[in-house]
Design a protein around this motif. Structure first.
Motif, PDB file in Angstrom:
ATOM      1  N   LYS A 328      39.390  32.223  41.633  1.00  0.00           N
ATOM      2  CA  LYS A 328      40.287  33.261  41.143  1.00  0.00           C
ATOM      3  C   LYS A 328      41.482  32.554  40.516  1.00  0.00           C
ATOM      4  O   LYS A 328      41.805  31.408  40.878  1.00  0.00           O
ATOM      5  CB  LYS A 328      40.717  34.209  42.251  1.00  0.00           C
ATOM      6  N   SER A 354      46.004  37.743  31.110  1.00  0.00           N
ATOM      7  CA  SER A 354      45.360  38.224  32.329  1.00  0.00           C
ATOM      8  C   SER A 354      44.161  39.107  32.004  1.00  0.00           C
ATOM      9  O   SER A 354      43.106  39.008  32.655  1.00  0.00           O
ATOM     10  CB  SER A 354      46.370  39.005  33.173  1.00  0.00           C
ATOM     11  N   GLU A 355      44.298  39.966  30.997  1.00  0.00           N
ATOM     12  CA  GLU A 355      43.207  40.881  30.631  1.00  0.00           C
ATOM     13  C   GLU A 355      41.976  40.103  30.156  1.00  0.00           C
ATOM     14  O   GLU A 355      40.845  40.428  30.521  1.00  0.00           O
ATOM     15  CB  GLU A 355      43.677  41.840  29.550  1.00  0.00           C
ATOM     16  N   PHE A 358      40.361  38.484  33.208  1.00  0.00           N
ATOM     17  CA  PHE A 358      39.728  39.510  34.041  1.00  0.00           C
ATOM     18  C   PHE A 358      38.418  39.999  33.416  1.00  0.00           C
ATOM     19  O   PHE A 358      37.404  40.152  34.107  1.00  0.00           O
ATOM     20  CB  PHE A 358      40.691  40.686  34.226  1.00  0.00           C
ATOM     21  N   SER A 363      39.048  37.299  38.934  1.00  0.00           N
ATOM     22  CA  SER A 363      40.258  37.939  39.415  1.00  0.00           C
ATOM     23  C   SER A 363      41.446  37.172  38.858  1.00  0.00           C
ATOM     24  O   SER A 363      41.489  35.940  38.930  1.00  0.00           O
ATOM     25  CB  SER A 363      40.287  37.914  40.949  1.00  0.00           C
ATOM     26  N   SER A 364      42.395  37.904  38.281  1.00  0.00           N
ATOM     27  CA  SER A 364      43.524  37.219  37.633  1.00  0.00           C
ATOM     28  C   SER A 364      44.833  37.933  37.938  1.00  0.00           C
ATOM     29  O   SER A 364      45.515  38.417  37.026  1.00  0.00           O
ATOM     30  CB  SER A 364      43.306  37.143  36.124  1.00  0.00           C
TER      31      SER A 364
END
Length: 403
Positions: A328, A354-355, A358, A363-364
């Motif tokens: 992660k 982050s998107e 992810f 998981s971010s």
């Protein structure tokens, strides 16, 4: 290829040499000793071998389960044994010199470490408690200063004074329980612990103090004492590759990697240790980490630096590099500190980064900055209280003692 820092002719050294060694006080503390070492100390005061196992279990229970602060409290131990122990040993932990409480409830303690060298300046480290709705995380230090020179980290600008002992590391957990009234007889509606998680993410590089960190974490995770599960203990390293496998085999806690860059040229500057253990070697050590699985993922810490490592190209390469590693990715908004040349990435850019991560299946989470107002956030620890005047330090110490 040379890093930007090397091209400027200002490349930071890979590692610092400790300036001092630990000198135990005349009456050393029993905190941090293994059961075998406790048995040896009992033998030194005349406890016969046939009684030592029982006495060790009693001491272990009083020290690590009940948090006893003197031998007089250990009522199940014979008076003769308690007297003998008190003549030669203590159960002292580090002294709280100052306590700061953030607007968000984060607490930072400046802790003074006892020393047997009257000519040696008293050493201090910082320890941070972060309360959350579902946990309470204690960020623990492993060195006075730090071996490394990570460019974005306030702690890395300090000298490396010395490694902490196992007792000084365990002592930080015990101080937190003392201050939070978090021992076995604490009365709460649900009986919940306040310190539920421990992260070796404070001052220092834990894997450059391997033996002491190992002994300390084995005590912290011992079910008959402090009893924090190894799955709730995380050891963070900047990438001391030879000791990563040892950490999995000999300690067995969760692993976090301070990655922060996806190209060797940049990581050489941000984390100079990368010049010794480049990204490919580091990630192979992660693939080989004992016990790593989808249920025990490795955390990759990635501080978001504006215009430095926060592009979508960086995000794409990050996903590519971590392929095959149960991982992660913890995105950390950069926490500013006096004199830093870096800025935090714009929030919109952090969200885009982050998107992408992810959507690639990782998981971010973006770590919510905690304790920034008291310089207790990630990368900010540097014993700022050292700059206070003697009068201010005395006042803070008095406040800490009366809380």
């Amino acid at each position: 290829m040379s890093s930007t820092a090397e091209l400027r002719g200002t490349a930071a050294p890979l590692e610092k040499t400790p300036l001092e060694t630990y000198v135990p006080p005349a009456k050393p503390s029993l905190i941090g000793l293994s059961r075998a070492e406790l048995a040896e100390r009992l033998g030194e005061i005349g406890v016969p071998p046939r009684q030592q196992k029982m006495r060790v279990q009693q001491l272990w229970h009083w020290i690590y389960f009940r948090g006893a602060r003197s031998f007089d409290e250990m009522t199940s131990v014979s008076k003769e044994t308690r007297t003998g122990l008190a003549e030669r040993f203590t159960v002292d932990r580090p002294e709280v010199v100052a306590e700061q409480i953030s607007n968000d409830g984060t607490r930072k303690w400046l802790l003074r470490l006892p020393s047997g060298d009257a000519l040696q300046k008293a050493h201090e480290v910082e320890c941070v408690y972060i309360p959350e709705t579902d946990r309470g995380t204690l960020c623990v230090s492993s060195q006075v200063g730090c071996t490394l020179n990570c460019a974005f980290c306030h702690t890395g600008t300090q000298r490396l004074v010395r490694n902490l002992t196992a007792g000084e590391i365990v002592g930080q957990v015990m101080v937190a329980r003392d201050r939070l009234n978090d021992w076995a007889d604490r009365e709460t509606p649900h009986g919940n612990r306040l310190v539920t998680n421990v992260v070796m993410m404070g001052m220092g590089e834990p894997l450059y103090n391997f033996d002491a960190v190992r002994e300390a974490l084995l005590i912290v995770s011992d079910n008959e004492g402090i009893g924090i599960s190894r799955r709730r203990i995380t050891l963070s390293t900047s990438g001391v590759v030879p000791n990563i496998a040892r950490a999995g085999e000999e300690i067995g806690v969760m692993l976090a990697i301070s990655l922060h860059a996806v190209r060797d040229e940049l990581r050489n500057e941000l984390v100079p240790l990368n010049r010794k253990y480049p990204i490919a070697e580091l990630l192979q050590a992660c693939r080989d980490y004992p016990g790593a699985s989808n249920a025990r993922r490795i955390t990759f810490e990635y501080v978001m630096l504006k215009g430095v490592n926060d592009s979508l190209d960086d995000a794409k390469l990050l996903v590519k590099l971590l392929k095959g590693i149960p991982a992660k990715i913890n995105l950390i908004p950069f926490n500013p500190w006096p004199g830093s040349r870096y800025e935090c990435s714009d929030w919109e850019q952090i969200e885009k980064f982050s998107e992408y991560v992810f959507n690639a299946g990782y998981s971010s989470p973006v770590r919510t900055p905690r304790g920034r107002d008291i310089l207790a956030a990630c990368g900010q620890l540097k014993s700022e209280t050292e700059k206070l005047s003697a009068r201010e330090r005395q006042a803070l110490r008095a406040m800490a003692m009366t809380d």
